[in-house]
Scaffold this active site. Structure first.
Site, PDB file in Angstrom:
ATOM      1  N   CYS A 109       0.836  -1.200   0.000  1.00 50.42           N
ATOM      2  CA  CYS A 109       0.000   0.000   0.000  1.00 50.42           C
ATOM      3  C   CYS A 109       0.876   1.258   0.000  1.00 50.42           C
ATOM      4  O   CYS A 109       1.714   1.435   0.886  1.00 50.42           O
ATOM      5  CB  CYS A 109      -0.892  -0.010   1.231  1.00 50.42           C
ATOM      6  SG  CYS A 109      -1.885   1.475   1.411  1.00 50.42           S
ATOM      7  N   CYS A 166      -0.116   4.268   0.520  1.00 51.40           N
ATOM      8  CA  CYS A 166      -0.719   5.328   1.336  1.00 51.40           C
ATOM      9  C   CYS A 166      -0.287   5.292   2.793  1.00 51.40           C
ATOM     10  O   CYS A 166      -0.775   6.072   3.594  1.00 51.40           O
ATOM     11  CB  CYS A 166      -2.240   5.237   1.221  1.00 51.40           C
ATOM     12  SG  CYS A 166      -2.805   5.446  -0.472  1.00 51.40           S
ATOM     13  N   CYS A 196      -1.785  -4.902  -1.156  1.00 53.13           N
ATOM     14  CA  CYS A 196      -3.074  -4.676  -1.809  1.00 53.13           C
ATOM     15  C   CYS A 196      -3.558  -5.961  -2.474  1.00 53.13           C
ATOM     16  O   CYS A 196      -2.785  -6.631  -3.149  1.00 53.13           O
ATOM     17  CB  CYS A 196      -2.923  -3.570  -2.844  1.00 53.13           C
ATOM     18  SG  CYS A 196      -4.491  -2.961  -3.491  1.00 53.13           S
ATOM     19  N   CYS A 237      -5.481  -5.004   0.834  1.00 52.19           N
ATOM     20  CA  CYS A 237      -5.057  -5.109   2.235  1.00 52.19           C
ATOM     21  C   CYS A 237      -6.086  -5.845   3.087  1.00 52.19           C
ATOM     22  O   CYS A 237      -7.207  -6.102   2.662  1.00 52.19           O
ATOM     23  CB  CYS A 237      -4.791  -3.717   2.797  1.00 52.19           C
ATOM     24  SG  CYS A 237      -6.284  -2.722   3.023  1.00 52.19           S
ATOM     25  N   CYS A 282     -11.324   0.696   2.031  1.00 49.11           N
ATOM     26  CA  CYS A 282     -10.060   1.053   1.387  1.00 49.11           C
ATOM     27  C   CYS A 282      -9.678   2.475   1.784  1.00 49.11           C
ATOM     28  O   CYS A 282     -10.276   3.440   1.301  1.00 49.11           O
ATOM     29  CB  CYS A 282     -10.187   0.940  -0.132  1.00 49.11           C
ATOM     30  SG  CYS A 282      -8.673   1.371  -1.019  1.00 49.11           S
TER      31      CYS A 282
END
Length: 138
Positions: free
Chosen positions: A53, A55, A73, A75, A84
């Protein structure tokens, strides 16, 4: 961050298309959001061999992958709760599904209750929620 390879980009776009179909979600209505997340996932495929991920911040990305697959991902939150936090897999309005999250989860606090428009799709690991709850009650 370096630009990801065409091969990894293609792989991740294919994954996103198939996973949205599987889960009944859509990409974010702002295509820039989806593109940024897909580019980050593809860059991690090039760098790490797995779509970690993009982010989250990881002091050591490789150690994170060795520790668990929690942030690969799709996740764990997406597989269990259909949530998400990257906004890659969302409702047609561009909101993450929060219906299945615990009430004290940050996603529920930020977005409120967002119902799942396709409850018959996704959440392939929902059984793990019960397993976690049982383990914490023991």
């Amino acid at each position: 961050m370096d630009q990801p390879s065409e091969k990894s980009l293609k792989r991740m776009w294919t994954f996103v298309r198939k996973y949205t179909e599987k889960t009944g979600t859509t990409g974010h209505p702002d295509s820039g959001v989806t593109e940024a997340v897909v580019n980050g996932l593809a860059a991690h495929v090039d760098e790490l061999g797995r779509p970690l991920c993009p982010c989250n911040f990881y002091p050591d990305k490789k150690a994170e992958l060795e520790r668990s697959r929690e942030w690969v991902c799709a996740c764990d939150e997406m597989k269990q709760y259909k949530y998400c936090h990257c906004l890659l897999f969302v409702t047609p309005e561009g909101l993450p599904v929060t219906e299945y999250l615990p009430e004290d989860h940050e996603g529920r606090q930020v977005y409120g209750l967002v119902k799942d428009p396709t409850p018959d799709k996704g959440r392939e690991a929902r059984h793990k929620i019960k397993d976690k709850e049982a383990a914490t009650q023991s």
